[in-house]
Design a protein around this motif. Structure first.
Motif, short mmCIF file in Angstrom:
data_model
loop_
_atom_site.label_atom_id
_atom_site.label_comp_id
_atom_site.label_asym_id
_atom_site.label_seq_id
_atom_site.Cartn_x
_atom_site.Cartn_y
_atom_site.Cartn_z
N LYS A 253 -2.68 3.10 16.46
CA LYS A 253 -2.05 4.68 16.47
C LYS A 253 -3.59 5.02 15.82
O LYS A 253 -3.71 6.01 15.09
N ASN A 254 -5.18 3.85 15.75
CA ASN A 254 -5.87 4.85 15.19
C ASN A 254 -6.25 4.56 14.23
O ASN A 254 -7.03 5.63 13.26
N ILE A 255 -5.36 4.30 12.81
CA ILE A 255 -5.39 3.93 11.17
C ILE A 255 -6.56 2.96 11.35
O ILE A 255 -6.35 2.20 11.72
N PRO A 256 -7.69 3.61 9.79
CA PRO A 256 -8.29 2.44 10.07
C PRO A 256 -7.89 0.66 9.29
O PRO A 256 -6.94 0.82 8.48
N TYR A 257 -8.56 -0.03 8.96
CA TYR A 257 -8.25 -0.98 8.59
C TYR A 257 -9.42 -1.81 8.04
O TYR A 257 -10.22 -2.23 8.64
N LEU A 258 -9.72 -2.64 6.97
CA LEU A 258 -10.18 -3.91 6.63
C LEU A 258 -10.04 -5.23 7.40
O LEU A 258 -8.76 -5.96 7.22
N GLY A 259 -10.71 -6.08 7.63
CA GLY A 259 -10.64 -7.08 8.76
C GLY A 259 -11.60 -7.99 7.65
O GLY A 259 -12.96 -8.17 7.37
N CYS A 260 -10.36 -9.45 7.25
CA CYS A 260 -11.55 -10.29 6.36
C CYS A 260 -11.23 -12.03 6.98
O CYS A 260 -10.31 -12.20 7.03
N GLY A 261 -12.17 -12.76 6.29
CA GLY A 261 -12.48 -13.71 6.82
C GLY A 261 -12.82 -13.29 7.97
O GLY A 261 -13.78 -12.88 8.63
N PRO A 262 -13.22 -15.00 8.88
CA PRO A 262 -14.33 -15.56 10.34
C PRO A 262 -13.41 -14.82 10.78
O PRO A 262 -12.29 -15.24 11.32
#
Length: 377
Positions: A253-262
């Protein structure tokens, strides 16, 4: 609202079909957790203060972490982002890790959803895939999670595996349904280039299933799970009412997200960025104050195309009012014009001001999506 994805790259062993970034270098785990928490801190502004509603620990094998590791991660998220509005916190796990002791430990943490990769209940195929668990262990893992108090459990299945027959797939589905979990994801095997399984295919040591069988497996999947009361809410995902994956739905649904890690990806609607897929380079970069990542600016056509692909995968379809609001009358009309033939032949329907795939359309969804995409000029 927004989500946080945390990549835990450690695995005891590598499955031969997997192309997600992972490593067996568990000796780096302590240093990695410190680095991961540092990344969470230095990227606090990426989501521009949007409240966090979902957290997902994926991998790799996040169930390789200890209670102390998890506590360090959650303390950082609470301190930097806050967790008062978080509704869903998922842990991906291997069935053999989910012992009674481990699940009791997990129940003391903020997790409220467990997602385990069972893949199949066929012992020979599990051995072929180099899975660490057995079918009885998978069944026991669900029981352990229940006894620990978890009321939201998801399992993953793979179909189209080497040597699979209609009977063996029906058996897998029967076993999955008998577990009475809240969510089931089922994916067709993809031979990803560079994986051991791809190499086995090239060496003619195994064979792909034919297209007719693949269609039959998918049809059986839909029939069996919907008859059992699961909602087919996304092409590869089924849930009991009210138990769809809130984190993954946010992606669609095109909601922002933060991705952390390699190798983790992040998205803020205007750009996408992803960390380097190397544990050493990831750790060294952040420790030296020079995070290594790439960025892609998303122009209007790119964002439109992603909107079409992600929306059409779901039972909610493409919301036409939102399409017009975000991308303008031109692309809205382009979408309607491009959808005309699929609407006419019954592969798409328009319902509640949204374009949705019909049962027949799901089977050729890639083709329909392609028709709706805009080629950059």
């Amino acid at each position: 609202m927004a989500g946080i994805y945390i990549h835990i790259p450690f695995c005891k062993t590598r499955c031969i079909y997997c192309d997600f970034y992972s490593t067996t270098l568990s000796e780096f785990k302590g240093r990695y957790i410190q680095t991961l928490c540092r990344e969470l801190e230095i990227r606090r502004d990426y989501l521009q203060g949007a409240p966090i509603e979902t957290i997902y620990l994926g991998g790799g094998t996040p169930s390789q972490l200890t209670q102390e590791d998890f506590l360090q991660i959650f303390e950082t998220i609470e301190r930097v982002y806050g967790m008062k509005q978080v509704r869903e916190i998922t842990l991906e796990a291997n069935p053999d890790d989910l012992t009674p002791e481990y699940t009791r430990m997990l129940a003391t943490l903020p997790f409220n959803r467990i997602s385990m990769g069972i893949q199949t209940f066929n012992e020979k195929t599990l051995q072929l895939l180099k899975r660490r668990h057995t079918a009885p262990q998978a069944i026991a893992a669900v029981e352990h999670c229940r006894k620990a108090g978890f009321q939201n459990i998801s399992i993953d299945l793979i179909y189209g595996l080497p040597g699979e027959t209609a009977e063996s797939w029906k058996y897998d589905l029967k076993q999955a349904i008998a577990l009475n979990v809240e969510h089931i994801s089922a994916y067709h095997l993809i031979y990803e280039e560079g994986t051991p399984m791809y190499n086995m295919l090239q060496q003619h040591r195994i064979s792909e299933v034919d297209e007719e069988s693949s269609v039959g497996f998918f049809s059986e999947l839909i029939d069996q799970l919907t008859t059992a009361g699961y909602e087919h809410y996304e092409i590869s995902n089924f849930s009991r009412p009210g138990y769809h994956s809130q984190h993954n739905t946010a992606y669609w649904k095109n909601i922002p997200y933060l991705g952390c890690g390699p190798s983790a990806h992040s998205f803020n609607r205007q750009e996408r960025e992803w960390n380097i897929a190397s544990l050493n380079d990831y750790i060294n970069g952040i420790e030296n104050g020079k995070r290594i990542y790439e960025t892609e600016d998303l122009n209007t056509v790119t964002r439109y195309n992603e909107f079409i692909i992600t929306s059409l995968r779901t039972c909610w379809g493409i919301p036409l009012a939102k399409l017009k609001e975000e991308f303008g009358t031109g692309l809205w009309q382009y979408c309607l014009d491009s959808a005309a033939l699929s609407l006419k032949n019954g592969k798409l329907i328009e319902k509640d001001n949204a374009l949705r795939l019909t049962r027949e359309g799901i089977f050729i969804s890639d083709s329909i999506m392609s028709d709706l995409l805009k080629i950059e000029e």
